[in-house]
Scaffold this motif. Structure first.
Motif, mmCIF file in Angstrom:
data_model
loop_
_atom_site.group_PDB
_atom_site.id
_atom_site.type_symbol
_atom_site.label_atom_id
_atom_site.label_comp_id
_atom_site.label_asym_id
_atom_site.label_seq_id
_atom_site.Cartn_x
_atom_site.Cartn_y
_atom_site.Cartn_z
ATOM 1 N N GLU A 196 50.857 151.663 28.616
ATOM 2 C CA GLU A 196 50.062 152.602 28.196
ATOM 3 C C GLU A 196 50.059 150.778 26.478
ATOM 4 N N GLU A 197 49.165 151.775 25.457
ATOM 5 C CA GLU A 197 48.160 150.437 25.170
ATOM 6 C C GLU A 197 49.059 149.309 24.633
ATOM 7 N N GLN A 198 49.239 148.235 24.304
ATOM 8 C CA GLN A 198 50.299 147.166 24.370
ATOM 9 C C GLN A 198 51.279 147.026 24.701
ATOM 10 N N MET A 199 52.179 148.291 25.868
ATOM 11 C CA MET A 199 52.800 147.769 25.692
ATOM 12 C C MET A 199 53.517 146.607 27.170
ATOM 13 N N SER A 200 54.760 146.097 26.900
ATOM 14 C CA SER A 200 54.357 144.636 27.477
ATOM 15 C C SER A 200 54.774 145.229 29.314
ATOM 16 N N GLU A 236 58.646 146.865 28.983
ATOM 17 C CA GLU A 236 58.406 147.849 28.190
ATOM 18 C C GLU A 236 57.993 149.521 29.748
#
Length: 343
Positions: A37-41, A44
């Motif tokens: 997902e957006e901005q997920m490392s 994560e």
């Protein structure tokens, strides 16, 4: 020379098809990446994918577990063998929990794989910047003083030392060559979790207070209580404890809580992110452990020592001993056990 070595592949490989939560035939099997997902490392994303896996049904959550009453204890180094990361010694309070009586075995992990089709990290190739890396894991080579650990193509939980090795006849030995993420996936399936580092040390001490080992302070009793390396590490192994590699779980007496192999046999993954100065910044913990994944080396805590630990090297079978490894790394001397906390 370090006793624990990282897998020589960048952590970013998690984005490139190493998630193994699928069930498919060899003919149709394709690699799929974790949902990002957006901005997920990557970390994560991997944990999110694990959380979406199925769970085992009709399970007795406390079967083959020991109920441990919570309490307060002094956590940290107690002898001149203790390393800097075991200090400062400090008071810890833990709640009550259940813990696996033994390390998770090959047979137990096979049940998980058979039920879900899960493929471990060591069994998947990595693709980084267009370059492919063969599946494999780390195997110990004591004959090479410059590099004790080597990346062995084809090594995984089913063949811990590479092609030609096998776990046949070792169904009740601890499963090894599992990354932290693999242990987390198994934990999700059975509805339990890895122990926090504080829970692990409290359990390992088995009710003793201020002793180096769960059996006391007398090292002469070690060969009756733990699977470890005797002799000049790594060139000489006297095998006084009868085991060169892993031992069947429960081969040695339990500690005061009834837990087996809390010293020696294999290192065990914990929930915590590893920091060498962890005990100096306890206020940064969340839910009783270091949850944030921000340390530069991206390591997780392992505890308990292994069949490779010795008095002339790491003494990892001491109750306070700490080590670490990257969460995407499989090693031939690292496994895990789980805990369960009642609501």
């Amino acid at each position: 020379m370090k006793h624990i070595t990282k897998r020589p592949i960048l952590f970013l490989f998690l984005f490139f098809g190493l998630m193994g939560c699928k069930k498919a035939s060899k003919a149709t099997e394709t690699q799929t990446a974790p949902i990002v997902e957006e901005q997920m490392s990557a970390h994560e994303a991997y944990l999110l994918e694990i959380s979406r896996m199925p769970r085992k049904q009709d399970i007795d959550l406390t079967q083959d577990m020991i109920q441990i009453k919570g309490g307060t204890f002094m956590m940290g180094g107690v002898s001149n063998q203790a390393r800097r990361d075991e200090f400062p010694r400090h008071s810890e309070a833990v709640g009550s929990f259940w813990m696996d009586r033994t390390e998770v075995t090959n047979a137990q992990f096979k049940e998980f794989v058979d039920a879900t089709g899960y493929v471990t990290i060591a069994e998947k190739e990595a693709i980084i910047e267009g370059q492919r890396y063969d599946p494999g894991a780390l195997v110990f080579d004591g004959s090479n003083p410059q590099m004790w650990w080597k990346f062995q193509k084809g090594a995984n939980w089913k063949q811990p030392y590479g092609p030609g090795s096998s776990i046949a006849g070792k169904e009740n030995h601890p499963v090894v060559q599992l990354a932290w993420y693999d242990a987390m996936a198994y934990a999700h399936w059975v509805g339990k979790r890895l122990p926090t580092e504080a829970e692990w040390e409290y359990a390992a001490r088995g009710g003793t207070r201020g002793t180096k080992y769960f059996w006391g302070d007398d090292f002469a009793q070690a060969i009756q209580n733990a699977n470890f390396h005797q002799g000049d590490f790594p060139v000489e192994n006297l095998l006084e404890d009868r085991f060169e590699k892993t031992a069947k779980v429960g081969s040695f007496p339990p500690n005061g809580f009834g837990l087996f192999d809390m010293a020696g046999n294999v290192w065990e993954w914990c929930l915590d992110t590893y920091y060498p100065n962890a005990y100096e910044m306890l206020e940064r913990r969340e839910d009783g452990y270091f949850k944030k994944y921000l340390n530069p080396k991206q390591q997780k805590v392992i505890r308990g020592g292994s069949f490779l630990c010795s008095e002339s090297y790491c003494t990892g079978y001491r109750a306070s001993a700490r080590m670490s490894s990257t969460p995407d790394t499989g090693l031939e001397h690292t496994g895990f056990r789980l805990v369960y906390v009642e609501d």
